[in-house]
Design a protein around this motif. Structure first.
Motif, mmCIF file in Angstrom:
data_model
loop_
_atom_site.group_PDB
_atom_site.id
_atom_site.type_symbol
_atom_site.label_atom_id
_atom_site.label_comp_id
_atom_site.label_asym_id
_atom_site.label_seq_id
_atom_site.Cartn_x
_atom_site.Cartn_y
_atom_site.Cartn_z
ATOM 1 N N GLY A 53 43.231 38.800 53.279
ATOM 2 C CA GLY A 53 44.409 39.331 53.207
ATOM 3 C C GLY A 53 45.658 38.919 53.940
ATOM 4 N N LYS A 54 46.711 39.767 54.104
ATOM 5 C CA LYS A 54 47.756 39.313 54.939
ATOM 6 C C LYS A 54 47.746 39.225 56.453
ATOM 7 C CE LYS A 54 50.573 42.664 52.789
ATOM 8 N NZ LYS A 54 49.790 42.905 51.449
ATOM 9 N N LEU A 97 37.390 48.550 52.015
ATOM 10 C CA LEU A 97 37.826 47.912 50.692
ATOM 11 C C LEU A 97 36.446 47.593 50.010
ATOM 12 C CD1 LEU A 97 40.825 45.548 51.625
ATOM 13 C CD2 LEU A 97 40.864 48.227 51.113
ATOM 14 N N VAL A 98 35.405 46.995 50.648
ATOM 15 C CA VAL A 98 34.416 46.697 49.827
ATOM 16 C C VAL A 98 33.684 47.937 49.209
ATOM 17 C CG1 VAL A 98 31.710 46.052 50.010
ATOM 18 C CG2 VAL A 98 33.677 44.567 51.039
ATOM 19 N N LEU A 99 33.745 49.247 50.028
ATOM 20 C CA LEU A 99 33.145 50.360 49.554
ATOM 21 C C LEU A 99 34.034 51.009 48.631
ATOM 22 C CD1 LEU A 99 31.392 51.615 52.519
ATOM 23 C CD2 LEU A 99 30.224 50.225 50.399
ATOM 24 N N ASP A 100 35.278 50.831 48.749
ATOM 25 C CA ASP A 100 36.233 51.956 48.166
ATOM 26 C C ASP A 100 36.324 51.082 46.611
ATOM 27 O OD1 ASP A 100 38.713 53.419 47.928
ATOM 28 O OD2 ASP A 100 39.928 51.920 47.934
ATOM 29 N N ASP A 101 36.177 49.924 46.537
ATOM 30 C CA ASP A 101 36.303 49.362 45.177
ATOM 31 C C ASP A 101 35.102 49.617 44.337
ATOM 32 O OD1 ASP A 101 38.698 47.806 45.818
ATOM 33 O OD2 ASP A 101 37.830 45.743 46.430
ATOM 34 N N THR A 108 39.742 43.998 40.415
ATOM 35 C CA THR A 108 40.420 42.797 41.350
ATOM 36 C C THR A 108 40.645 43.365 42.721
ATOM 37 O OG1 THR A 108 42.493 43.104 40.333
ATOM 38 C CG2 THR A 108 40.911 41.149 39.467
ATOM 39 N N ARG A 109 40.691 42.473 43.737
ATOM 40 C CA ARG A 109 41.145 42.903 45.205
ATOM 41 C C ARG A 109 41.764 41.354 45.662
ATOM 42 N NH1 ARG A 109 42.608 46.754 48.266
ATOM 43 N NH2 ARG A 109 40.746 48.230 47.542
ATOM 44 N N ARG A 110 43.043 41.570 46.011
ATOM 45 C CA ARG A 110 43.790 40.558 46.360
ATOM 46 C C ARG A 110 43.478 39.274 45.473
ATOM 47 N NH1 ARG A 110 40.355 40.982 52.188
ATOM 48 N NH2 ARG A 110 41.664 42.528 53.391
ATOM 49 N N GLY A 111 43.873 39.489 44.386
ATOM 50 C CA GLY A 111 43.792 38.411 43.263
ATOM 51 C C GLY A 111 42.570 37.711 42.944
ATOM 52 N N GLN A 112 41.651 38.270 43.429
ATOM 53 C CA GLN A 112 40.322 37.689 42.869
ATOM 54 C C GLN A 112 39.180 38.888 42.685
ATOM 55 O OE1 GLN A 112 39.051 35.265 46.310
ATOM 56 N NE2 GLN A 112 38.467 36.923 47.584
ATOM 57 N N PRO A 113 38.235 38.669 41.888
ATOM 58 C CA PRO A 113 37.245 39.808 41.573
ATOM 59 C C PRO A 113 36.794 40.407 42.947
ATOM 60 C CG PRO A 113 36.685 37.651 40.314
ATOM 61 C CD PRO A 113 37.608 37.377 41.373
ATOM 62 N N CYS A 114 36.741 41.878 42.537
ATOM 63 C CA CYS A 114 36.030 42.611 43.889
ATOM 64 C C CYS A 114 34.528 42.134 44.024
ATOM 65 C CB CYS A 114 35.783 44.099 43.409
ATOM 66 S SG CYS A 114 37.392 45.012 43.072
ATOM 67 N N TRP A 115 34.081 41.980 45.436
ATOM 68 C CA TRP A 115 32.863 41.642 45.909
ATOM 69 C C TRP A 115 31.834 42.042 45.071
ATOM 70 C CZ3 TRP A 115 30.634 37.661 48.002
ATOM 71 C CH2 TRP A 115 29.501 37.678 48.436
ATOM 72 N N ILE A 251 55.409 42.009 44.050
ATOM 73 C CA ILE A 251 54.382 42.804 44.822
ATOM 74 C C ILE A 251 52.843 42.066 44.319
ATOM 75 C CG2 ILE A 251 55.582 44.893 44.826
ATOM 76 C CD1 ILE A 251 54.004 46.134 42.619
ATOM 77 N N GLY A 252 52.675 41.445 43.596
ATOM 78 C CA GLY A 252 51.482 40.670 43.364
ATOM 79 C C GLY A 252 50.562 41.309 42.601
ATOM 80 N N LYS A 253 50.907 42.513 41.925
ATOM 81 C CA LYS A 253 49.907 43.284 41.152
ATOM 82 C C LYS A 253 50.653 44.415 40.244
ATOM 83 C CE LYS A 253 49.586 46.863 44.664
ATOM 84 N NZ LYS A 253 48.480 47.871 45.658
ATOM 85 N N ILE A 254 49.781 44.691 39.198
ATOM 86 C CA ILE A 254 50.447 45.552 38.553
ATOM 87 C C ILE A 254 49.908 46.813 38.653
ATOM 88 C CG2 ILE A 254 50.657 46.719 35.981
ATOM 89 C CD1 ILE A 254 50.015 43.327 35.269
ATOM 90 N N GLY A 255 51.045 47.779 38.944
ATOM 91 C CA GLY A 255 50.713 49.210 39.332
ATOM 92 C C GLY A 255 49.594 50.129 38.418
ATOM 93 N N THR A 256 48.990 50.824 38.883
ATOM 94 C CA THR A 256 48.189 51.620 37.875
ATOM 95 C C THR A 256 48.260 53.129 38.457
ATOM 96 O OG1 THR A 256 46.037 50.956 38.850
ATOM 97 C CG2 THR A 256 46.633 49.752 36.969
#
Length: 349
Positions: A53-54, A97-101, A108-115, A251-256
């Motif tokens: 992440g950042k 984040l791992v569990l939230d996803d 996706t998370r941080r521009g790559q597939p979720c773990w 922002i690097g993502k499309i809001g949903t």
């Protein structure tokens, strides 16, 4: 520790060196007998989820400690320990984040597939989340056991984790599939979700770590906590606003949020300001993946001038926060709080 020479010049590269040290310690933890396969698995899992992440939360422990001590030139020991606490927060974030996803069925998370969507991972990711959570006390024990504030650190991480997971629970039970009911989306509910789910671990935790390292008692800093929780709420309102009105390229993502039936600040404000006909339109179109429904909700947001409402909210929040900060007796604490506020005021991403 020799790896940290030249630390002041580039905080981020120093911070990443400390990650390598901590990772290596965890991969050789004497409490578990690693096989080659298990060590490789944990290393790959950590590299995928922890440093991607950042790193704002972790780095702000170092910044906050510097400002509290009113010194730019920290010792090697201070740099290592502040970076280590920063990484504990990044580990906590990775665990959430791992569990939230998985809970949100995200892609996706941080521009790559979720773990959990990676080949061969799947629901093993649940146990990986538990491992990430358990790494935190291992790191704290390894580096802070002899410190007078060790127990306070453990208490702090345990309490913030409890608050965050309780906030997540309120969020999840409010959006149970098949029980979609917009009428329960109110400002008090929104504030509770945001304060507990985001503000404690993202805003209060980094500063609380720096205060403990500075020899402070957290019971004496309730006002600092309150200001940081308010700041975290303001940050989340910005996030909700950008989800709808921000530029995806920036922002690097499309809001949903609209499609996902999120208890967003925008929908709460829309419900407050709508007449019966507009409320009906919201109830019929909010939470649907159909682009036409999303477009109707966005058009309603524009009709209700939510952009203007947000600008007003942003300005009044900033003024309130500044006056609360300037009322604090300690100049160094003021500097920490102003530094946080400066990073987020009028942000575009």
């Amino acid at each position: 520790m020799a790896a940290l020479n030249g630390a002041a010049t580039d905080l981020k590269s120093t911070f990443l060196k400390v990650y390598s040290v901590l990772k290596s310690e965890l991969l050789h933890d004497p409490a578990f007998e690693f096989t080659d396969d298990s060590r490789q698995w944990v290393e790959r899992m950590l590299d995928y989820n922890v440093p991607g992440g950042k790193l704002n939360r972790g780095l702000s422990v170092v910044d906050s400690y510097r400002l509290l001590r009113d010194r730019t030139d920290l010792t090697q020991d201070e740099i290592f320990h502040t970076c280590t606490l920063g990484w504990c927060i990044e580990w906590l974030q990775a665990y959430f984040l791992v569990l939230d996803d998985i809970m949100d069925s995200s892609h996706t998370r941080r521009g790559q597939p979720c773990w959990f969507r990676m080949p061969k991972v799947g629901l093993i990711a649940v146990n990986d989340g538990i491992l990430l959570r358990n790494h935190i006390p291992r790191i704290l024990k390894g580096h802070f056991r002899e410190k007078p504030y060790y127990v306070d650190l453990l208490d702090l991480f345990n309490e913030v984790e409890f608050q965050t997971s309780s906030g997540q629970m309120i969020d999840l039970i409010t959006t149970i599939e098949g029980e979609i009911d917009l009428s329960q989306y109110t400002l008090p509910l929104y504030r509770r979700i945001v304060q507990f789910k985001t503000a404690y671990y993202s805003f209060y935790l980094p500063v609380a770590c720096a205060l403990l390292m500075s020899g402070e008692n957290l019971d004496n800093h309730v006002e600092v906590k309150n200001i940081l929780i308010e700041m975290g709420t303001y940050f989340q309102v910005q996030d909700d606003y950008l989800d709808c009105f921000g530029d995806p390229k920036v922002i690097g993502k499309i809001g949903t949020d609209i499609e996902d039936f999120k208890c967003s600040w925008l929908v709460v404000k829309a419900l407050e300001r709508s007449n019966e006909e507009q409320k009906k339109l919201l109830h019929e179109n909010y939470g649907k993946a159909d682009p036409a429904c999303v477009a109707k909700v966005k058009a309603l947001y524009k009709d209700l001038d939510l952009q203007g409402v947000f600008t007003e909210y942003e300005n009044s929040s900033y003024e309130k926060l500044i006056s609360s900060i300037e009322a604090h007796p300690s100049k160094s604490v003021q500097a920490v709080l102003k530094s946080f506020l400066g990073k987020i005021y009028k942000r575009q991403k």
